[in-house]
Design a protein around this motif. Structure first.
Motif, PDB file in Angstrom:
ATOM      1  N   ALA A 151       0.837  -1.208   0.000  1.00  0.00           N
ATOM      2  CA  ALA A 151       0.000   0.000   0.000  1.00  0.00           C
ATOM      3  C   ALA A 151       0.869   1.254   0.000  1.00  0.00           C
ATOM      4  O   ALA A 151       0.562   2.239  -0.683  1.00  0.00           O
ATOM      5  CB  ALA A 151      -0.923  -0.011   1.222  1.00  0.00           C
TER       6      ALA A 151
ATOM      7  N   ILE B 239      -0.421   3.140  -3.229  1.00  0.00           N
ATOM      8  CA  ILE B 239      -1.473   4.155  -3.050  1.00  0.00           C
ATOM      9  C   ILE B 239      -0.804   5.527  -3.036  1.00  0.00           C
ATOM     10  O   ILE B 239       0.089   5.771  -2.209  1.00  0.00           O
ATOM     11  CB  ILE B 239      -2.249   3.941  -1.723  1.00  0.00           C
TER      12      ILE B 239
ATOM     13  N   ASN C  92      -7.412   4.723  -4.355  1.00  0.00           N
ATOM     14  CA  ASN C  92      -7.231   3.959  -3.116  1.00  0.00           C
ATOM     15  C   ASN C  92      -7.265   2.464  -3.460  1.00  0.00           C
ATOM     16  O   ASN C  92      -7.856   2.051  -4.451  1.00  0.00           O
ATOM     17  CB  ASN C  92      -8.333   4.292  -2.102  1.00  0.00           C
ATOM     18  N   ARG C  93      -6.599   1.656  -2.667  1.00  0.00           N
ATOM     19  CA  ARG C  93      -6.523   0.217  -2.911  1.00  0.00           C
ATOM     20  C   ARG C  93      -6.794  -0.514  -1.609  1.00  0.00           C
ATOM     21  O   ARG C  93      -6.288  -0.114  -0.561  1.00  0.00           O
ATOM     22  CB  ARG C  93      -5.125  -0.168  -3.432  1.00  0.00           C
TER      23      ARG C  93
ATOM     24  N   ALA D 266      -8.495  -2.342  -6.845  1.00  0.00           N
ATOM     25  CA  ALA D 266      -8.202  -0.960  -7.221  1.00  0.00           C
ATOM     26  C   ALA D 266      -9.266  -0.476  -8.205  1.00  0.00           C
ATOM     27  O   ALA D 266     -10.077  -1.262  -8.692  1.00  0.00           O
ATOM     28  CB  ALA D 266      -6.819  -0.885  -7.863  1.00  0.00           C
TER      29      ALA D 266
END
Ligand code: SF4
Length: 555
Positions: free
Chosen positions: A41, A45, A56-57, A112
């Motif tokens: 992340a 991100i 955002n993931r 995603a």
């Protein structure tokens, strides 16, 4: 060092494409679970991402221990940029999905992008499929699970789903699995909702070949035979002690003991428990299926935190009423701690403590962002001024039950934790209640030796979350056992946790979160807190303003 295996599958739900990436190097360095997801992340991100934006993931991960038969390994990690704290946040759910995720053969599953249509995403060992599910709009968690069972033959144990709260982007919406188990804190359900992902299913027969040492079975046997009170009463078993010690938040944190405690304590929950329940492979079986036939209420729990939030903190002294609130939160996909505390703030503002009909209306209104629920769905940190009540949150995360005004090390933990006022980040309370061995225990008052101990505990909890090992294993684990399980020196294992915490902090710094956010609403009651915070930064090797120097960033 033992670590998870299998590639990252990155699923762009907007483009409806999936691609695989080898992440062996990351797994070697970060073991799995929260560590691997945090590293991914941090890289993937953008620092200026919108938590509700397609950039955002959400990353689901397991660890190497999900290849074992050992108790305390029925947990799964999910990491994303939190809509509640606005920082990087990992949440950890029990249930049975961990083994099914591992069985897909992927070491990490990342969502995603954002879809135009409401989607179910099916992840199997043969790839990823996308299914439009407009018929599931506004469906509750049990309705969604029922659909997946009927149409796809997958059980609730194979699912991660959101309810209406996630679809409406409530900032404390949860992702639910095995129906009642939650990736609860921090609003990860709203992240899935912003991507228009109603459900993810995991299926396969391709779990990676990871050999966990045979010593795992000693831990498993002890978990099976130990007569621990949590097996009967779960976490709520601590409620009487907390109340006696003047440490049970009540009436929206304005009081610290509750006259109606007997109606909502461990014994009250145990009286409604009708069978045993557990997570995957776990013989400790601390879960609490409860039922009240007269009222037709059936749920799992409440745990201590929820018995506080919807019980003492809301002025409610009947366990069946708390069970009903808990059940509603599970159905709508809400973090029951944040929902209860936010409702308690409203009850305080309106002088309506104990009004259960209003409480249940508010749960529904929050989940659908209707009426006042639309404001409450933003969480205490964003609406306390509007309500005219105190801000009982840190980094917008409302407080858990373990009382920092009594347990000062827990208070320090609430102040500096990257995910705000949550108890599981360091579980520091567990060394401050008089429940542990004398050589482990610390005086609840004051900060002597606590910043150093806090760093160690945060690192250990990050290691657990990376393993993935349930934190309730604490009475069964030791440095030697961690070394045996993971095949590495204990200090090196703690370093994995340290790198994870530092990456979270560095990400959050880039979003403007620093020392000014490491604050408590009751600092005046904790002399020495400022010095303790500075010592904590020193031990971590961070700057005085709570930022991570570039030189301290993991390679
Ligand atoms: S100790 Fe409790 S929460 Fe932890 S894995 Fe076992 S049953 Fe689940």
């Amino acid at each position: 060092m033992l670590h998870s295996k299998g590639p990252l599958v990155s699923i762009d739900v907007g483009e409806r494409e999936a691609s695989e990436t080898d992440i062996t190097q990351v797994q070697r360095q970060y073991i799995g679970g929260r560590g691997v997801a945090t590293r991914l992340a941090h890289e993937r991100i953008p620092f200026d991402a919108d938590p509700f934006g397609p950039e955002n993931r959400a990353v689901f991960t397991t660890g190497p221990m999900q290849a074992s038969q050992m108790s305390f390994t029925g947990r799964t990690n999910c990491t994303a940029l939190s809509p509640l704290t606005d920082g990087l946040l990992s949440s950890n759910a029990g249930g049975f999905v961990s083994r099914h995720l591992a069985a897909t053969g992927y070491g990490a599953v990342e969502l995603a992008g954002a879809s135009d249509e409401l989607l179910a995403v099916h992840v199997t060992d043969e790839g990823v499929e996308f299914e439009e599910v407009p018929q599931l709009e506004e469906a509750t968690v049990s309705e969604t699970v029922e659909y997946l069972e009927d149409e796809h033959g997958v059980s609730s144990d194979q699912t991660a789903v959101i309810g209406p709260a996630g679809e409406h982007e409530v900032r404390f919406a949860s992702v639910m699995t095995t129906e009642e188990r939650a990736f609860g804190r921090g609003g990860l359900g709203a992240v899935l909702g912003s991507k228009n992902v109603k459900a993810v299913t995991f299926e396969g027969d391709s779990a990676p070949d990871i050999e966990v040492p045979a010593g795992q079975m000693d831990i498993h046997r002890e978990a099976a035979t130990d007569d621990h009170i949590m097996k009967r009463q779960g976490t709520v078993s601590v409620m009487d002690l907390a109340n006696e010690m003047d440490g049970l938040p009540s009436y929206y944190f304005s009081e610290r003991s509750f006259e109606g405690v007997e109606g909502i304590n461990g014994a009250a929950v145990e009286s409604k428990k009708y069978k045993k329940a557990t997570c995957s492979a776990c013989a400790f079986a601390c879960k609490l299926p409860t039922r009240d036939e007269e009222r037709g209420v059936e749920t799992e729990g409440p745990e201590f935190e929820v018995a506080m939030a919807f019980g003492s903190n809301s002025g409610v002294d009947d366990i069946v009423d708390v069970m009903q609130s808990n059940e509603l939160c599970d159905e709508y996909g809400l973090d029951a701690i944040s929902a209860g505390n936010t409702i308690a703030a409203y009850l305080d503002a309106e002088d309506e403590f104990g009004n259960t009909d209003l409480i249940w209306d508010l749960v529904e209104q929050i989940a659908h962002r209707e009426g006042v629920g639309d404001r409450l769905a933003e969480g205490i940190g964003r609406i306390h001024d509007d309500l005219g009540v105190e801000n009982w949150s840190v980094k917008n995360m409302d407080f858990a039950a373990h009382e920092g005004r009594l347990l000062h090390g827990q208070g320090l933990s609430y102040a500096v934790a990257n995910r705000g006022a949550d108890h599981m980040y360091a579980t520091f309370y567990s060394v401050e209640y008089p429940l542990v061995d004398e050589d482990e225990a610390m005086d609840p008052a004051g900060f002597d030796g606590k910043p150093e101990r806090l760093v160690e505990r945060e690192n250990l909890m990050a290691l657990n979350d990376s393993g993935v090992v349930c934190k309730f294993s604490r009475d069964f684990m030791s440095p030697e056992r961690y070394e045996m399980l993971f095949g590495a020196d204990f200090q090196d294992l703690l370093e994995v946790g340290a790198r994870t915490v530092t990456l979270e902090r560095h990400f959050n710094n880039q979003r403007g979160i620093d020392e000014a956010d490491d604050r408590l609403p009751y600092e005046d009651e904790l002399p020495g807190l400022d010095d303790a915070i500075q010592t904590y930064y020193d031990v971590r090797g961070w700057n005085d303003d709570g930022t991570v120097p570039e030189t301290a960033l993991p390679a």
